[in-house]
Structures are given as structure tokens and as C-alpha cells.
Design an enzyme around this catalytic site. Structure first.
Site, mmCIF file in Angstrom:
data_model
loop_
_atom_site.group_PDB
_atom_site.id
_atom_site.type_symbol
_atom_site.label_atom_id
_atom_site.label_comp_id
_atom_site.label_asym_id
_atom_site.label_seq_id
_atom_site.Cartn_x
_atom_site.Cartn_y
_atom_site.Cartn_z
ATOM 1 N N ASP A 7 42.768 40.134 39.156
ATOM 2 C CA ASP A 7 44.118 40.220 38.565
ATOM 3 C C ASP A 7 44.145 41.033 37.279
ATOM 4 O O ASP A 7 44.916 40.742 36.368
ATOM 5 C CB ASP A 7 44.693 38.812 38.318
ATOM 6 C CG ASP A 7 44.589 37.953 39.557
ATOM 7 O OD1 ASP A 7 44.928 38.456 40.626
ATOM 8 O OD2 ASP A 7 44.154 36.792 39.451
ATOM 9 N N LYS B 112 44.515 46.255 38.592
ATOM 10 C CA LYS B 112 43.841 47.438 39.163
ATOM 11 C C LYS B 112 44.808 48.295 39.976
ATOM 12 O O LYS B 112 44.714 49.514 39.987
ATOM 13 C CB LYS B 112 42.712 46.999 40.120
ATOM 14 C CG LYS B 112 41.587 46.258 39.452
ATOM 15 C CD LYS B 112 40.585 45.754 40.474
ATOM 16 C CE LYS B 112 41.088 44.630 41.340
ATOM 17 N NZ LYS B 112 41.401 43.377 40.674
ATOM 18 N N GLY C 227 45.817 40.696 45.543
ATOM 19 C CA GLY C 227 47.247 40.956 45.408
ATOM 20 C C GLY C 227 47.445 42.149 44.491
ATOM 21 O O GLY C 227 46.957 42.155 43.371
ATOM 22 N N HIS C 228 48.090 43.189 44.982
ATOM 23 C CA HIS C 228 48.329 44.372 44.151
ATOM 24 C C HIS C 228 49.819 44.511 43.932
ATOM 25 O O HIS C 228 50.570 44.550 44.902
ATOM 26 C CB HIS C 228 47.855 45.647 44.853
ATOM 27 C CG HIS C 228 46.396 45.663 45.124
ATOM 28 N ND1 HIS C 228 45.457 45.572 44.130
ATOM 29 C CD2 HIS C 228 45.711 45.763 46.266
ATOM 30 C CE1 HIS C 228 44.258 45.624 44.678
ATOM 31 N NE2 HIS C 228 44.391 45.732 45.961
ATOM 32 N N GLN D 132 39.614 41.955 43.829
ATOM 33 C CA GLN D 132 39.095 40.889 42.965
ATOM 34 C C GLN D 132 38.397 41.490 41.733
ATOM 35 O O GLN D 132 38.643 42.642 41.409
ATOM 36 C CB GLN D 132 38.148 39.934 43.722
ATOM 37 C CG GLN D 132 38.835 39.085 44.781
ATOM 38 C CD GLN D 132 38.964 39.764 46.115
ATOM 39 O OE1 GLN D 132 38.031 40.351 46.608
ATOM 40 N NE2 GLN D 132 40.135 39.678 46.712
HETATM 41 P P1 IMP Z 1 38.557 33.320 48.341
HETATM 42 O O1 IMP Z 1 38.337 34.767 48.060
HETATM 43 O O2 IMP Z 1 39.921 33.045 48.944
HETATM 44 O O3 IMP Z 1 37.462 32.710 49.151
HETATM 45 O O4 IMP Z 1 38.553 32.524 46.940
HETATM 46 C C1 IMP Z 1 37.367 32.385 46.174
HETATM 47 C C2 IMP Z 1 37.682 32.463 44.681
HETATM 48 O O5 IMP Z 1 38.088 33.771 44.373
HETATM 49 C C3 IMP Z 1 38.826 31.546 44.228
HETATM 50 O O6 IMP Z 1 38.561 31.099 42.916
HETATM 51 C C4 IMP Z 1 40.021 32.469 44.208
HETATM 52 O O7 IMP Z 1 41.036 32.031 43.329
HETATM 53 C C5 IMP Z 1 39.369 33.751 43.732
HETATM 54 N N1 IMP Z 1 40.090 34.945 44.159
HETATM 55 C C6 IMP Z 1 40.089 35.520 45.378
HETATM 56 N N2 IMP Z 1 40.843 36.619 45.385
HETATM 57 C C7 IMP Z 1 41.323 36.773 44.147
HETATM 58 C C8 IMP Z 1 42.143 37.772 43.507
HETATM 59 O O8 IMP Z 1 42.568 38.771 44.114
HETATM 60 N N3 IMP Z 1 42.409 37.553 42.197
HETATM 61 C C9 IMP Z 1 41.917 36.508 41.500
HETATM 62 N N4 IMP Z 1 41.144 35.570 42.030
HETATM 63 C C10 IMP Z 1 40.841 35.703 43.355
#
Ligand code: IMP
Length: 438
Positions: A13, A16, A40-41, A228
């Protein structure tokens, strides 16, 4: 040398999408290579706001080819939803989308597993996943016996794969889910549904590894869009509170199939403060009024999950680590405008662990839990920064803050962002604001 990467240096977040969108115009190809619809973009073009979670932000720029490479885990429903929305809004360049036939496909059992496994960690603290089936799909990819790739959907063996997987997954889920809370998955229905998705996506499916290799060899300019942030990297992040892919700079080649020799620039994206979603230690967290003020001013609620993000001061121990790990050449400091109006600003410059001062980011999550951040206090500014067009429009305190971040992280600043729109970006360009001193 044609390759540039954009990598988030915190827990995701970092905005990017905005930088990728700006850089896209200078590239021929934009590639997403890891993660999936957990990202999420948000991209703001004029009055229009686009929220994408799977398609590369580059689809908003005409004449650029967008690639979802083999390292991504792919939710076809989400891809179709985003394609339909873009087409409805007259973004007519989706013909330039290429989906790797090697990408692993997310199926209904992956969502079910994500719900079950996330609330079953050994120490009772949930990872707090986005529940998008990301971890379970990557687990099957590595496990191999129950994995299905996009290219498989067009083969005769697909029906058999769905049957084989559904039977096995029904057994696992029935054993793990409380009595009466589990509706067995129906192989016929899943097969039928996924054949429809396959037909809809057929025009976009390609061998993107070959396409990217020949493009790199031909000198095309390729932009790699990380999803991420590097602290969520499965190997080098705050394990186990991470995502399931290599979200730091080290993941670019394995996810895209493009060797490191074609990557000549890595840009690190750093928010002017820190946020984290989900579980796990967060040494600089502000569980107080200041944290709430940052959350409100920065609208820190998840693009994908809408969860309130945990907020804290900037942690340069963490960012220096991820910047080195990702081989960052320059950084973009994002959301600087959000810090306006705070009584004072703090930057974490070192950690204390068991009475010892260090600037090394700990490898074990238990050590990170025991960290006491050591802060440097800096003067704040009260002015609204959102109209600033150049460095000259920024108050001295804001310039000093950015300068200090650069010194502490050890790389020059390339851009400063003061709002979501393309126009709210101050490009420091080839003569960086500051040359890192450390
Ligand atoms: P997962 O990727 O859904 O398995 O989540 C694993 C961890 O990564 C969790 O703490 C999510 O909140 C975090 N996470 C996954 N994608 C994002 C992102 O795009 N932004 C921020 N945190 C993320």
C-alpha cells in the site's frame, strides 16, 4: 538495457500504482509477476478513479502491452470483472493484455482453505490474509499434485484435474471445518464455470516467458510492477506474517522469467509513514490519536478488503533493509501531504533489542516483537502540500524530512508525491533532491 522495476519497500500500500502509471508512458511493456488479486492499485486519471487488483495499472495507457506473467496466482473471476469494467468505461486497449499460460489458477477450494487455515495458526495469531486464496494456490503450485495452470484449462485433461482436486479438497475441508459448516464443492459445476472463464480469456492467453525474453533481447523497454511490499516477501519478510510470493526485488526474475541482466533500474516506493494490514509485529505502530489522525488524513483503509490499516511512523531500519534487499537505485517518497498538520514528526532510525542498539532488521519475528524503536524527532509543517508543483513550493520542514529519509535509507530521492493525481507528483529526475550521504 531495457528493464525497470517498481518495488514497495514496506508492508504494501505504498501507492506503487501511481508511479507505475506515470512510468508506463516511457515503456513498451508492463508486467505483473507475483501475487494476485490480493493487491490493490488505485490510479487517478483526471476525474476518473480506477481500482485494479489483478490487471496491471498499465492497461490504462494506450499502446502499452500488459503482461500477467507466470509467477502470479490468477483469479479468473476478478480478471473478467476488471476487463468488463474497463471496457464499459471505454478503456479500449485491453487487446494488449497477455496472460501467461503458466499462471496458476485460483479455484473455489482455495478460498475455502484460506478461511480455514488463516484462523488455525499454531500461536493463535492470524496472519490476517486478504482471503483471496493466494496462499493456498501457491501451496498447491509448490506441492504440484493439485495445481492447475491457465494453459491446462484448454486441454482434454482439465475435466479429470477438476474431479481429482475436488475430491481431495472436499476430504481435507470436511476434516478441518466444523460439522455442518461445510458445503462440499461440486466438480461438475466448477468445471462448467471454469470452461466459460477459459473461453472468455482465450484471446489473451500466451507464452509470456517467450514473449518477454524476445522483447528483452530486442531492447524493448519493460516495466516490472511489484505487488505488496518487500516486508511481506515470503523468504525475506516478517515470516510468517507475509504473503506467499517474493514481493521484494528478488522476485522479479523468478516471477517474470526475465533474467536479472535485463533489469537496469530498481525504484523503491516508500510511504512517508508506515502502514500494515493484517497480523504481525509492527514496532513503529501508533495505536493512539496520532495514528488515527494519519489513518484519517491518508484514508488508510484497504483497497481490496476495506480493513482499516494499522499506522505508524516511518521506520528507516526496515526500509534500509528492504532497499538493500531489492537493490534499489532511487526512492519515491509518497503521501508526504498526509503528514501536514501533525504536532511533530518522528522517524525510527535504529532499534534497541535486549538493551543493545542495532540498525539490522531482525530475521526472526520473535525478535522483531521485542524491538524498541529509537526515534529522531523532526519539526512538522502545517501547510497543505497538495498544490505543490515543484520542490520550491514545499516548506523547508518537508524538504528536510525527505532529505533525512534519503540519508537514512542510503539512496537518492527521485520523486515526491503530494496527492493521488498524476499532476500531484514532483519529479526530482536526474538531479536527485539529495545525494545519499550514508
Ligand atoms: P495474503 O497475501 O492474502 O495471503 O495475505 C498475507 C498478508 O499479506 C496479510 O497480512 C495481508 O494483509 C497482506 N497483504 C497481502 N496483499 C497486500 C497488499 O496488497 N497490501 C498490503 N498488505 C497485503
Amino acid at each position: 538495457m531495457p528493464g525497470t522495476c517498481v518495488i514497495g519497500l514496506q508492508w504494501g500500500d505504498e501507492a506503487k500504482g501511481k508511479i507505475v502509471d506515470l512510468l508506463t508512458q516511457q515503456h513498451d511493456i508492463v508486467v505483473r509477476y507475483q501475487g494476485g488479486a490480493n493487491a490493490g492499485h488505485t490510479v487517478v486519471v483526471g476525474e476518473d478513479v480506477y481500482k485494479l487488483s489483478l490487471l496491471p495499472s498499465g492497461v490504462l495507457t494506450q499502446g502499452v502491452t500488459c503482461v500477467i506473467a507466470g509467477g502470479v496466482v490468477f483469479n479468473p473471476v476478478k480478471a473478467i470483472e476488471e476487463l468488463d469494467e474497463l471496457l464499459a468505461r471505454n478503456v479500449d486497449d485491453c487487446d494488449n493484455l497477455k496472460l501467461s499460460d503458466r499462471i496458476h489458477v485460483i479455484f473455489p477450494w482455495h478460498f475455502a482453505e484460506d478461511r480455514v487455515f488463516d484462523s488455525n495458526t499454531s500461536d493463535g495469531e492470524n496472519i490476517g490474509t486478504t482471503q483471496r486464496g493466494i496462499g493456498p494456490c501457491y501451496r498447491d503450485k509448490v506441492g504440484r499434485s493439485y495445481a492447475i495452470r491457465l494453459g491446462d484449462l484448454y486441454r482434454d485433461t482439465f475435466r479429470k484435474q477438476v474431479q481429482h482436486n475436488t475430491e481431495a479438497k472436499n476430504q481435507v475441508l470436511a476434516a478441518m471445518v466444523a460439522e455442518g459448516q461445510f458445503e462440499p464443492l461440486d466438480a461438475d459445476a466448477i468445471y462448467k464455470q471454469y470452461c466459460e472463464y477459459a473461453e472468455r480469456l482465450r484471446p489473451y492467453v500466451a507464452d509470456t516467458t517467450e514473449y518477454l525474453l524476445s522483447s528483452a533481447e530486442a531492447g524493448k523497454r519493460i516495466l516490472f510492477e511489484g505487488a505488496q511490499g518487500a516486508l511481506l516477501d515470503v523468504d525475506h519478510g516478517t515470516y510468517p506474517f507475509v504473503t506467499s510470493s517474493n514481493s521484494s526485488g528478488v522476485g522479479v526474475s523468478n516471477g517474470s522469467g526475465v533474467p536479472a541482466r535485463y533489469i537496469n533500474k530498481v525504484i523503491g516506493i516508500v510511504k512517508a509513514y508506515t502502514t500494515r494490514v493484517g497480523g504481525g509485529p509492527f514496532p513503529v505502530e501508533l495505536d493512539n490519536e496520532i495514528g488515527q489522525q494519519i489513518r484519517d488524513q491518508g484514508n488508510e483503509y484497504g483497497t481490496v478488503t476495506k480493513r482499516p490499516r494499522r499506522c505508524g511512523w516511518l521506520d528507516t531500519v526496515a526500509v534500509r533493509y528492504t532497499s538493500r534487499l531489492s537493490g534499489v537505485d532511487s526512492i519515491c517518497v509518497m503521501l508526504l501531504d498526509v503528514l501536514s498538520g501533525l504536532p511533530e514528526l518522528k522517524i525510527c532510525t535504529a532499534y534497541e533489542i535486549d538493551g543493545k542498539r542495532t540498525n539490522i532488521f531482525p530475521s526472526h519475528v520473535d525478535d522483531l516483537r521485542r524491538v524498541k524503536p529509537i526515534y529522531e524527532t523532526m519539526p512538522s509543517w502545517q501547510e497543505d502540500l497538495t498544490q505543490a508543483q515543484s520542490l520550491d513550493d514545499l516548506p523547508q520542514a518537508a524538504l528536510d524530512y525527505v532529505d533525512r529519509v534519503s540519508q537514512l535509507v542510503g539512496v537518492p530521492v527521485e520523486m515526491v508525491s503530494v496527492g493521488p493525481a498524476r499532476s500531484q507528483t514532483i519529479a526530482v529526475g536526474s538531479s536527485p533532491l539529495v545525494t545519499a550521504k550514508s
